[in-house]
Scaffold this active site. Structure first.
Site, mmCIF file in Angstrom:
data_model
loop_
_atom_site.group_PDB
_atom_site.id
_atom_site.type_symbol
_atom_site.label_atom_id
_atom_site.label_comp_id
_atom_site.label_asym_id
_atom_site.label_seq_id
_atom_site.Cartn_x
_atom_site.Cartn_y
_atom_site.Cartn_z
ATOM 1 N N SER A 202 -9.668 1.783 2.859
ATOM 2 C CA SER A 202 -8.783 2.509 1.986
ATOM 3 C C SER A 202 -7.737 1.646 1.276
ATOM 4 O O SER A 202 -7.143 2.091 0.300
ATOM 5 C CB SER A 202 -8.060 3.578 2.791
ATOM 6 O OG SER A 202 -7.231 2.987 3.773
ATOM 7 N N SER B 150 -9.873 -0.549 7.112
ATOM 8 C CA SER B 150 -9.279 -0.363 5.784
ATOM 9 C C SER B 150 -8.573 -1.577 5.188
ATOM 10 O O SER B 150 -8.221 -1.556 4.009
ATOM 11 C CB SER B 150 -8.307 0.814 5.806
ATOM 12 O OG SER B 150 -9.015 2.020 5.747
ATOM 13 N N LYS C 87 0.852 -1.193 0.000
ATOM 14 C CA LYS C 87 0.000 0.000 0.000
ATOM 15 C C LYS C 87 0.889 1.244 0.000
ATOM 16 O O LYS C 87 1.895 1.290 0.720
ATOM 17 C CB LYS C 87 -0.889 -0.023 1.256
ATOM 18 C CG LYS C 87 -1.946 1.069 1.317
ATOM 19 C CD LYS C 87 -2.823 0.880 2.553
ATOM 20 C CE LYS C 87 -3.940 1.894 2.640
ATOM 21 N NZ LYS C 87 -4.796 1.685 3.822
#
Lengths: 472, 98
Positions: free
Chosen positions: A153, A177, A78
């Site tokens: 996210s 997330s 990420k």
């Protein structure tokens, strides 16, 4: 070549010589390059790093040296986790050209274990969002239905795993997330207990809640990554030694909180989840209805505490130390312009909400109040897990109230926030929680969430594996 | 309810500028979020201690001196290099005193 699906497939394939690590890595990169235009799950590829690592591993194999379980395994990261020498944008314009000056501790550990870091995945700006629509670099699409969001996210990381762009990915989970996008994309997503994994090199969002964790195709792979990246680190003072918890010998009891099946839940998803939970009785578990009376306040508590911490953490983006700078000749104008141009709407919304909650005259009413209700939420969990009060060993619940929604569907911020309603409590209480695929609703994947007592990360993973295997 | 004046004040504290349209938008949005958050007032918390550290750690301190790990691989130079404006080993900022 057909890309292997699990870490052990990669390991066995490399040892047997079914493919070389270079071949594997190149096929993986080629697949991403072909499909990323549509899915947009990657922001940047770390191609040189990946190929260099792959070559090293092929060298080891050709010299008949032993290779570890993670060697040659492609991992996506990420883009709020630093990989030295590569851009780390956090999905924000303010860090558009920021090049990471060092490796996050988790990256250092992955590299040492021989993982092939393949690229950086798209995310909501500074990990703020539940759909990956808040990225400054475009929306990510759900491979199960490209008109729908992948969740967020860590949307890019979930899609990268689901679309076979990597074997495993790292995400971060502040209010769901990792678990929510895992559920929306049909993969496994694990948020460990708060403090289990060093956050050194993770771009901070809300420091009392942030936790790094793995996304994978199965529980075993998530567990393997977790075991490699966890552990004490002198660079994160909130990091704690992982405590060994023993698995209970008695028949394990499962709590099903009725508050997680109430208002706002999709009817078909509810029925499907209940059906899956009932399967656990066939597996020898005892089901018990439990109450978490303060969980209805969790989301309100979360939005105060998280945005308060966001307003403090994002104060560092001032156009002076790093990132985008308006390069004004006046200091105040430079602050104002850099931040105004650099942050997107959701970041600004949360910074303002947090600033308000911490401002003179409001701190007691909002921030201190939220910290007190957080205590009550934690105590609810302690009660249901308490062995002396005939407590349960773990909790089962849906990960999300609905399957993936349409891109652009949730325009009102509050309706977007409500999609985290079942994931936020575990963050507030610092508990380990995993989302595992448990079928589909109208063709869309949904997730079953297992929440365990604090530091019982291994129990959560074990139970997840029992359920996963019973479904095969 | 958050007024326009309050939004202007908050934006100033947070060092951000808003257009007239944005002031309108953010005051409506923040007001509806705060309405939702108001449900916390239903909870009695008089005798409850606030949580600030979920794992119970307290005051992790260390010597105020660089450790060998802190100075590894010329990290200071790399940090300086990342700055938008620098001079020698310093971040460069606009002048605030004439």
């Amino acid at each position: 070549m057909d890309l292997p699906k699990t870490i052990s497939d990669v390991h066995n394939g490399l040892i047997k010589g079914s493919f070389s690590c270079i071949e594997l890595t190149k096929s993986c990169l080629a697949k991403i390059k072909k499909e990323n235009k549509n899915l947009n799950d990657f922001l940047n590829l770390t191609e040189d790093l990946a190929l260099e690592q792959a070559e090293k591993i092929d060298g080891k194999i050709s010299r008949r040296e032993k290779i570890g379980p993670l060697e040659g395994v492609s991992v996506a990261i990420k883009d709020n986790i630093l990989v030295e020498g590569y851009k780390t944008t956090a999905g924000s314009k303010i860090l558009e050209d920021y090049v990471a000056p060092y490796d996050a501790t988790v990256i250092e550990k992955l590299k040492k274990a021989g993982a092939v870091i393949i690229g950086k995945t798209n995310l909501d700006e500074f990990a703020m969002g539940s759909s990956t629509e808040n990225s400054a670099f475009g929306v990510v699409k759900n491979p199960a239905d490209t008109s729908r969001v992948p969740g967020g996210s860590s949307g890019g990381s979930a899609v990268a795993v689901a679309a076979d762009h990597c074997l495993v990915a790292l995400g971060s989970d502040t209010g769901g997330s990792i678990r929510q996008p895992a559920a929306f994309c049909g993969v496994v997503g694990f948020k460990p207990s708060y403090g289990m994994i060093s956050r050194y090199g993770l771009i901070a969002m809300a420091s009392s809640l942030d936790q790094i964790g793995p996304l994978a195709n199965n529980v075993e792979d998530a567990q393997l990554i977790f075991n490699i990246i966890k552990g004490k680190d002198i660079f994160d003072s909130t990091n704690i030694e992982s405590k060994k918890t023993k698995t209970n010998e008695h028949n394990l009891k499962i709590g099903v909180p009725k508050e997680f099946f109430g208002e706002g839940i999709d009817k078909t998803l509810k029925e499907r989840t209940e059906r899956e939970i009932n399967k656990f009785t066939d597996l020898g578990f005892e089901l018990k209805e439990i109450n978490l009376p303060h969980s209805e306040y969790a989301l309100a508590v979360y939005y105060i505490i998280m945005s308060a911490e966001v307003s403090a953490n994002l104060a560092r983006y001032d156009g002076i130390k790093y990132g985008f700078s308006a390069k004004d000749r006046n200091l105040l104008d430079n602050y104002l312009e850099s931040r105004t141009k650099g942050f997107g709407d959701e970041a600004r919304r949360r910074i303002m909400l947090g600033t308000y909650a911490l401002s003179a005259g409001y701190r007691d009413a909002y921030y201190n109040k939220a910290q007190k209700v957080r205590t009550l939420i934690k105590q609810d969990f302690e009660k249901v897990f308490s062995p002396s009060a005939d407590g349960v060993d773990f909790i089962l619940a849906p990960t999300t109230p609905t399957p993936a929604f349409k891109i652009g569907e949730k325009k009102d911020p509050l309706s977007m926030y409500l999609s985290d309603i079942y994931t936020v409590p575990a963050n507030l209480a610092g508990l380990p929680a995993i989302s595992i695929p448990c079928g589909r609703v109208n063709g869309l994947p949904i997730g079953l969430q297992i929440i365990g007592p604090q530091f019982n990360d291994h129990l959560v993973l074990e139970i997840a594996q029992i359920y996963e295997q019973s479904n095969q | 309810m958050i007024s326009r004046e309050q939004i202007e004040h908050i934006a100033k504290l947070a060092r951000m500028e808003l257009t007239e349209k944005e002031k309108e938008k953010f005051s409506t949005e923040l007001s509806s979020i705060l309405d939702y958050i108001d449900k916390l007032n239903q909870v009695e918390t008089k005798a409850i201690e606030p949580i600030s550290q979920i794992t119970g750690l307290e005051n992790i301190v260390r010597e105020d001196a660089p450790r060998k790990e802190d100075t590894r691989s010329n990290i200071r130079d790399k940090f300086i290099k990342a700055a938008p404006a620098k001079k020698d080993n310093y971040f460069k900022v606009p002048k605030i005193l004439e």
